[in-house]
Design an enzyme around this catalytic site. Structure first.
Site, PDB file in Angstrom:
ATOM      1  N   SER A 179       0.838  -1.205   0.000  1.00 44.34           N
ATOM      2  CA  SER A 179       0.000   0.000   0.000  1.00 44.34           C
ATOM      3  C   SER A 179       0.874   1.257   0.000  1.00 44.34           C
ATOM      4  O   SER A 179       0.516   2.270  -0.602  1.00 44.34           O
ATOM      5  CB  SER A 179      -0.962   0.003   1.189  1.00 44.34           C
ATOM      6  N   ASP A 180       2.034   1.205   0.669  1.00 45.91           N
ATOM      7  CA  ASP A 180       2.971   2.323   0.607  1.00 45.91           C
ATOM      8  C   ASP A 180       3.509   2.501  -0.814  1.00 45.91           C
ATOM      9  O   ASP A 180       3.534   3.615  -1.356  1.00 45.91           O
ATOM     10  CB  ASP A 180       4.149   2.069   1.546  1.00 45.91           C
ATOM     11  N   ALA A 181       3.974   1.403  -1.396  1.00 40.21           N
ATOM     12  CA  ALA A 181       4.579   1.474  -2.727  1.00 40.21           C
ATOM     13  C   ALA A 181       3.562   1.930  -3.766  1.00 40.21           C
ATOM     14  O   ALA A 181       3.874   2.749  -4.646  1.00 40.21           O
ATOM     15  CB  ALA A 181       5.150   0.111  -3.108  1.00 40.21           C
TER      16      ALA A 181
END
Length: 413
Positions: A179-181
């Protein structure tokens, strides 16, 4: 070849992964990305484990030259300025940088930028053309916008953990903080779109990126809301509900994945397995039947693959152009020639050690025919570019920078 974003100035207020991922992509495209860090604390990943230095990698700093691997990866191609935005004069210096900047990026919690006096409205007053991108867990609007979130919470919140793993297994997240990437990737795309819009209209704008929105947008191509009606478990393991077979299969010496997405694929697989007679079987020849009886199909494929080595299976499947791959462990991936040939494994340079370290970082993932895209500078030393940026871009005198440094508003080594 000139890089696509050459001449574009980005002020980077981000921390950890999602924001630094976005600005790393912009740096790879040629933007002048200027990290703004608090002189007292710096980037939290600079000296956080795991470390890489002259004596290798470790969870403990073995030498004073050891630096965080995450920092060495995510700060490539960027400049570093130590500037205290909570100091009135430090804030004023930042606003002087904003006047000449094209983009400001932060991943503060919702509302924090406004409280610091650096929200979009304050930035726009100084520079109507500026583009402000805000990355948060759940967005800058909505009842739950103030909740703090990391990748694990976002994967749980949007249902990713409910669909990952084998049927009947406990909730599980994906193996990397996707989800960060993904949010960092969407943020870079949003910034590029806003820059294009500004080139056409002369008007800047705010870009609001939510980790939850981005992850949900990608996973919800699958009709999970229809699984109950289709009597399918949410956890499909390695399967995909539209194809059968489509799974991981054990071989004599490892695992491979293979899948039949079309009727031609299925017929080719039957020929390779020596089961051409099943092409006349009305049940096995029906995709609907195979989907409903996937366990029987997987058993048929597994019975064949388990008699052969992975190399033998892959050679036979590739010969008939059936989609397949070995299941590589990370060590195997690091030796995979395909990624190496495309420049996807780059040595990391530790500026304190003045040498490359054991760890590697990813190369830039998009290749252009008429321009460069790469991380052509290593991660900087903290505050390395404070004087250069504040006197050049910000227009401060050397004496003004020295005064800021004396009061602790600037780190200027």
């Amino acid at each position: 070849m000139e890089k696509i974003l050459a001449g574009t100035v980005v002020l980077d207020l981000t921390r950890f992964f999602s924001g630094p991922q976005a600005t790393l992509f912009l740096a790879g495209l040629g933007a002048e990305v200027i990290k703004i860090d608090d002189p007292a604390t710096g980037d939290p990943t600079t000296f956080s484990p795991p470390f890489a230095g002259p004596e290798g990698v470790s969870f403990h700093r073995r030498t004073q030259a050891d630096m965080g691997i995450a920092y060495l990866k995510r700060a490539r191609g960027k400049k570093s300025v130590g500037l205290n935005l909570k100091d009135p004069e430090g804030l004023a210096a930042f606003m002087r940088l904003v006047r000449s900047a094209d983009v400001v990026v932060d991943n503060f919690s919702a509302g924090v930028a406004d409280r610091l006096g650096i929200g979009y409205e304050a930035l726009r007053e100084r520079n109507p053309r500026v583009i402000h991108c805000s990355l948060t867990g759940y967005g800058s609007t909505g009842a739950e916008r103030h909740l703090k979130a990391y990748d694990l919470m976002v994967q749980a919140a949007v249902g990713m953990m409910s669909i990952t793993g084998q049927p009947g297994s406990p909730p599980a997240k994906a193996g990397s903080p996707i989800s960060d990437a993904i949010a960092g990737t969407f943020a870079a795309m949003g910034i590029l779109a806003a820059l294009l819009h500004r080139n056409r209209t002369g008007v800047g704008q705010s870009v609001d990126v939510s980790m939850a929105d981005c992850l949900f947008a990608l996973m919800f191509d699958e009709p999970f809301d229809c699984y109950d009606a289709l009597e399918l478990p949410l956890r499909q393991g390695n399967r995909i509900m539209r194809f059968s077979p489509f799974n991981a299969y054990r071989t004599l010496d490892g695992w491979i994945v293979a899948g039949a997405a079309t009727q031609d694929d299925w017929n080719a697989l039957l020929r390779v397995m020596g089961k051409v007679d099943l092409a006349q079987d009305p049940e096995m020849n029906s995709l609907a039947w195979r989907l409903a009886n996937n366990a029987a199909v997987d058993s048929l494929v597994s019975e064949w693959t388990q008699r052969l080595t992975s190399t033998e299976v892959l050679q036979r499947l590739n010969a008939v152009k059936l989609p397949c791959s070995p299941v590589r462990e990370i060590g195997d991936v690091m030796r995979w020639g395909q990624l190496k040939e495309r420049g996807m494994m780059a040595p990391l340079w530790n500026p304190l050690a003045g040498a490359a370290v054991q760890a590697q970082g990813p190369g830039f993932p998009i290749k252009f025919s008429a321009s460069k895209a790469e991380y052509d500078a290593p991660a900087p030393l903290p505050g390395q570019h404070s004087r250069e940026v504040l006197t050049g871009l910000g227009g401060l005198s050397a004496e003004e920078v020295d005064a800021l440094a004396r009061r602790g508003a600037v780190s200027a080594p």
